[in-house]
Design an enzyme around this catalytic site. Structure first.
Site, PDB file in Angstrom:
ATOM      1  N   ASP A  11       9.529  42.724  49.149  1.00 28.98           N
ATOM      2  CA  ASP A  11       8.821  42.579  47.868  1.00 28.98           C
ATOM      3  C   ASP A  11       7.298  42.465  47.999  1.00 28.98           C
ATOM      4  O   ASP A  11       6.572  43.024  47.167  1.00 28.98           O
ATOM      5  CB  ASP A  11       9.357  41.364  47.093  1.00 28.98           C
ATOM      6  N   PHE A  69      12.105  38.490  47.635  1.00 28.45           N
ATOM      7  CA  PHE A  69      12.604  38.441  49.010  1.00 28.45           C
ATOM      8  C   PHE A  69      12.325  39.778  49.700  1.00 28.45           C
ATOM      9  O   PHE A  69      11.776  40.701  49.086  1.00 28.45           O
ATOM     10  CB  PHE A  69      14.111  38.114  49.034  1.00 28.45           C
ATOM     11  N   SER A 123      28.068  39.160  49.242  1.00 30.04           N
ATOM     12  CA  SER A 123      26.817  39.201  49.998  1.00 30.04           C
ATOM     13  C   SER A 123      26.555  37.835  50.619  1.00 30.04           C
ATOM     14  O   SER A 123      26.936  36.801  50.052  1.00 30.04           O
ATOM     15  CB  SER A 123      25.654  39.568  49.076  1.00 30.04           C
ATOM     16  N   HIS A 124      25.889  37.867  51.772  1.00 32.73           N
ATOM     17  CA  HIS A 124      25.458  36.626  52.412  1.00 32.73           C
ATOM     18  C   HIS A 124      23.933  36.527  52.347  1.00 32.73           C
ATOM     19  O   HIS A 124      23.333  35.664  52.984  1.00 32.73           O
ATOM     20  CB  HIS A 124      25.948  36.577  53.866  1.00 32.73           C
ATOM     21  N   ASN A 125      23.317  37.441  51.597  1.00 30.50           N
ATOM     22  CA  ASN A 125      21.855  37.449  51.449  1.00 30.50           C
ATOM     23  C   ASN A 125      21.502  36.600  50.214  1.00 30.50           C
ATOM     24  O   ASN A 125      21.820  36.957  49.084  1.00 30.50           O
ATOM     25  CB  ASN A 125      21.418  38.923  51.285  1.00 30.50           C
ATOM     26  N   ASP A 164      24.368  47.360  48.113  1.00 24.03           N
ATOM     27  CA  ASP A 164      23.713  47.852  49.320  1.00 24.03           C
ATOM     28  C   ASP A 164      22.419  48.504  48.863  1.00 24.03           C
ATOM     29  O   ASP A 164      22.425  49.368  47.976  1.00 24.03           O
ATOM     30  CB  ASP A 164      24.582  48.838  50.104  1.00 24.03           C
ATOM     31  N   SER A 165      21.338  48.032  49.432  1.00 22.57           N
ATOM     32  CA  SER A 165      20.058  48.477  48.914  1.00 22.57           C
ATOM     33  C   SER A 165      19.092  48.737  50.052  1.00 22.57           C
ATOM     34  O   SER A 165      19.368  48.387  51.199  1.00 22.57           O
ATOM     35  CB  SER A 165      19.502  47.428  47.945  1.00 22.57           C
ATOM     36  N   GLU A 191      30.857  44.412  59.225  1.00 21.17           N
ATOM     37  CA  GLU A 191      29.776  45.192  59.815  1.00 21.17           C
ATOM     38  C   GLU A 191      29.489  46.398  58.926  1.00 21.17           C
ATOM     39  O   GLU A 191      30.434  47.039  58.437  1.00 21.17           O
ATOM     40  CB  GLU A 191      30.227  45.676  61.191  1.00 21.17           C
ATOM     41  N   LYS A 235      19.620  38.277  47.280  1.00 15.31           N
ATOM     42  CA  LYS A 235      20.453  39.156  46.451  1.00 15.31           C
ATOM     43  C   LYS A 235      21.419  38.350  45.592  1.00 15.31           C
ATOM     44  O   LYS A 235      21.607  38.634  44.421  1.00 15.31           O
ATOM     45  CB  LYS A 235      21.305  40.045  47.358  1.00 15.31           C
TER      46      LYS A 235
HETATM   47  P1  IMP Z   1      21.513  45.489  52.900  1.00 16.59           P
HETATM   48  O1  IMP Z   1      21.773  46.047  51.530  1.00 16.59           O
HETATM   49  O2  IMP Z   1      22.191  44.207  53.132  1.00 16.59           O
HETATM   50  O3  IMP Z   1      21.752  46.521  53.968  1.00 16.59           O
HETATM   51  O4  IMP Z   1      19.976  45.102  52.973  1.00 16.59           O
HETATM   52  C1  IMP Z   1      18.997  45.858  52.357  1.00 16.59           C
HETATM   53  C2  IMP Z   1      17.638  45.248  52.590  1.00 16.59           C
HETATM   54  O5  IMP Z   1      16.728  45.946  51.732  1.00 16.59           O
HETATM   55  C3  IMP Z   1      17.529  43.793  52.159  1.00 16.59           C
HETATM   56  O6  IMP Z   1      17.896  42.904  53.150  1.00 16.59           O
HETATM   57  C4  IMP Z   1      16.032  43.703  51.809  1.00 16.59           C
HETATM   58  O7  IMP Z   1      15.239  43.493  52.913  1.00 16.59           O
HETATM   59  C5  IMP Z   1      15.716  45.083  51.284  1.00 16.59           C
HETATM   60  N1  IMP Z   1      15.764  44.979  49.826  1.00 16.59           N
HETATM   61  C6  IMP Z   1      16.774  45.304  48.999  1.00 16.59           C
HETATM   62  N2  IMP Z   1      16.467  44.997  47.730  1.00 16.59           N
HETATM   63  C7  IMP Z   1      15.241  44.436  47.777  1.00 16.59           C
HETATM   64  C8  IMP Z   1      14.405  43.895  46.777  1.00 16.59           C
HETATM   65  O8  IMP Z   1      14.724  43.796  45.576  1.00 16.59           O
HETATM   66  N3  IMP Z   1      13.226  43.437  47.210  1.00 16.59           N
HETATM   67  C9  IMP Z   1      12.842  43.480  48.509  1.00 16.59           C
HETATM   68  N4  IMP Z   1      13.584  43.950  49.475  1.00 16.59           N
HETATM   69  C10 IMP Z   1      14.785  44.441  49.103  1.00 16.59           C
END
Ligand code: IMP
Length: 208
Positions: free
Chosen positions: A170, A167, A15-17, A76-77, A47, A20
């Protein structure tokens, strides 16, 4: 068939987040695993072309497992809102993408929360505000093997946003049984009930 076990040693967090990566690191801490993020290894971010959480989690985990030649874990969330037919769902991150006229490229979570709120407001003041966060974790090994785990946390959306912790979305998510948003709870309290913690508990039970 039982799941493949994770052995102590290096594991790439695909992940680059930053939010997370921080949460996954904290969840992995007790298990003798040495997490390193895809960003620290300069691995490219694939992508997200899948149409399900599992497809996207797997494509991110596979890209890092192949790139680093080591086991990788991807998340992925997203946020699923009942009154919006489970949107934004797999497109949760996309709803935060800023267009050029908004100062983009880049992500603005307050804008994204505002979009969700705007759509709920269009449906009227008595609209059902229930929603859930979902998290799919994919573990991929360089030999092609994978394992998938899913977790959820149910709650409802509040407005205006409250809190500065956590983040993403939330500040508008109030988990069931609490009055505070995820951004008002300290990380240990969020980890005790979050979708990521739920998926993680399943991963731990199966693979550790
Ligand atoms: P992806 O999984 O990178 O496609 O991104 C899913 C997005 O869902 C994240 O960038 C967050 O904005 C949101 N998200 C996922 N988990 C959480 C969490 O625990 N709190 C708040 N937002 C979340």
């Amino acid at each position: 068939m039982s799941a493949r076990k994770l052995t102590p040693g290096r594991l790439v967090i695909a992940s680059h987040n930053q939010g997370k990566v921080r949460e996954i690191r904290e969840l992995l801490e007790p298990y003798g695993i040495e997490p390193v993020s895809a960003g620290e290894l300069d691995l490219p971010e694939p992508e997200e072309t899948g149409t399900t959480f599992a497809e996207n989690a797997l494509l991110k985990a596979r890209a890092s497992a192949e790139g680093a030649n080591c086991v990788a874990l991807a998340d992925d969330s997203g946020l699923c809102v009942a009154a919006l037919n489970d949107a934004p769902g797999v497109y949760t991150a996309d709803w935060a993408e800023k267009a050029a006229f908004e100062g983009g490229p880049g992500r603005d979570w307050y804008m994204a929360m505002g979009k969700v709120e705007g759509k709920l407001a269009e449906l009227g003041p008595d609209t059902d505000r229930s929603s859930y966060f979902t998290c799919t974790l994919a573990l991929a090994w360089p030999d092609g093997h994978h394992e998938i785990f899913e977790g959820r946390v149910h709650g409802s959306l509040t407005w205006p946003p409250r809190g500065t912790l956590g983040f993403g979305y939330d500040p508008v998510f109030v988990p069931e049984g609490r009055d505070q948003t995820f951004a008002e709870l300290d990380p240990a309290q969020k980890h005790a009930m979050s979708h990521r913690a739920d998926a993680f508990a399943k991963l731990v039970a199966a693979c550790l």
